[in-house]
Design an enzyme around this catalytic site. Structure first.
Site, PDB file in Angstrom:
ATOM      1  CB  CYS A  42      43.966  52.897  54.017  1.00  0.00           C
ATOM      2  SG  CYS A  42      43.118  54.401  54.522  1.00  0.00           S
ATOM      3  CG  ASP A  82      29.440  28.931  59.642  1.00  0.00           C
ATOM      4  OD1 ASP A  82      30.620  29.027  59.254  1.00  0.00           O
ATOM      5  OD2 ASP A  82      28.650  29.895  59.657  1.00  0.00           O
TER       6      ASP A  82
END
Length: 331
Positions: free
Chosen positions: A124, A314
């Site tokens: 939430c 990456d």
């Protein structure tokens, strides 16, 4: 394991097998939700994320079997998925919190079953959601989406419809999710500013083998003509370009010589160019790369990270370590 002790000072020499790419395997696995038939994936990497996602799919009702077999002269895992008895359309928080890529189930579930519920990765938590591009795109395809108690609740009682979607950024996750959703939508979907990574091309290959009608592979504009149903297919997971790039850099750092079996040069064009500019020899085979830095003097280079086919973020940290061994200044 409490610690790893590394005793350095040696060259890295020999051969090493490059695994299947995790970032390709995850959406490929979720594509199995789009059909009643079996989807067989070869060269799936042995990683915890695969285990977590398989756990979620088993919870939803997919039958999964696995076996070890020879692939490109190396033993790897082949998985068979069959989603002919889906029991749940909810991806609970306990699964999603372990691995954010669980959101790949949203598009396939909504497209095929017209309803899906997915816990937000942050529960939430207030603030921008990491899947907002996914949600707004599905809404453009006719889905009704609400956020309730930390869950995305998506409905498309009449099915999804084709739409003209322009991504605000070239998101790999959103491209995969909307690609899968669009395969079973009514009409034609056009995605602009789509990501172009090899992992997406791998997904397009699988979907087309399953009976989808997708055009624009390897480009930023994808056109998907929806079909009524998809069928069985079999495909290997593309090799992991970040793993291959990391070992190539390791060979260069140690002035060693490594043959990377199952590496694909076509997915590493920019890193290969930079390695060659530094003075490293890179020989391209059909399904291998030979990285040779023995006796080489490395020179510094400037790098700008960018969306594929640019330099991948990456590999930024690994190249930064390599640059400490190079003559001159690198940026």
């Amino acid at each position: 394991m409490d610690k790893i002790k590394i005793i350095g000072g040696n060259q890295l020499n020999g051969k090493i097998y490059i695994s299947g790419a995790k970032n390709a395997a995850l959406p490929l696995i979720c594509a199995a939700l789009l059909t009643n038939d079996k989807v067989i994936l070869k060269n799936v990497p042995a990683l915890s994320d695969i285990t977590f996602l398989n756990g979620l799919l088993k919870y939803l009702g997919i039958k999964i079997s696995e076996k070890e077999e020879l692939f490109e002269s190396h033993i790897s895992t082949t998985y068979t998925y069959q989603a002919d008895e889906i029991k749940e359309l909810i991806a609970p928080y306990d699964f999603v919190r372990k691995m954010r890529a669980s959101y790949y189930v949203l598009g396939p579930l909504l497209a095929r079953f017209r309803h899906a519920e997915l816990s937000l990765p942050g529960g939430c938590a207030i603030g921008a959601r990491p899947i907002d591009i996914h949600l707004s795109s599905l809404e453009q395809m006719g889905a009704k989406i609400e956020i309730k108690n930390g869950y995305v609740v998506a409905d498309a009682p009449e099915g999804l419809s084709g739409a003209h979607i322009i991504f605000s950024k070239a998101s790999v996750g959103a491209t995969c999710n909307i690609l899968m959703a669009a395969t079973l939508a009514n009409g034609t979907t056009r995605i602009e500013n789509a990501a172009k990574e090899p992992e997406i091309s791998n997904l397009i290959d699988l979907l087309n083998l399953m009976g989808a009608k997708i055009e624009g592979r390897d480009t930023s504009i994808l056109t998907i003509e929806g079909v009524k149903e998809l069928h069985d297919a079999e495909l290997p997971v593309v090799s992991d370009r970040i793993e291959a790039g990391s070992y190539a850099i390791a060979a260069a750092i140690t002035n060693g010589r490594l043959e990377l079996i199952n590496a694909q040069a076509s997915t590493l064009r920019t890193p290969i160019e930079i390695l060659r500019a530094m003075g490293v020899s890179v020989e391209e085979g059909k399904d291998s790369l030979l990285i040779d830095a023995k006796g080489k003097t490395l020179t510094g280079q400037d790098i700008m990270t960018d969306y594929y086919p640019g330099f991948p973020t990456d590999l930024q940290a690994q190249f930064m370590a390599l640059m400490t061994r190079a003559k001159g200044t690198s940026v």
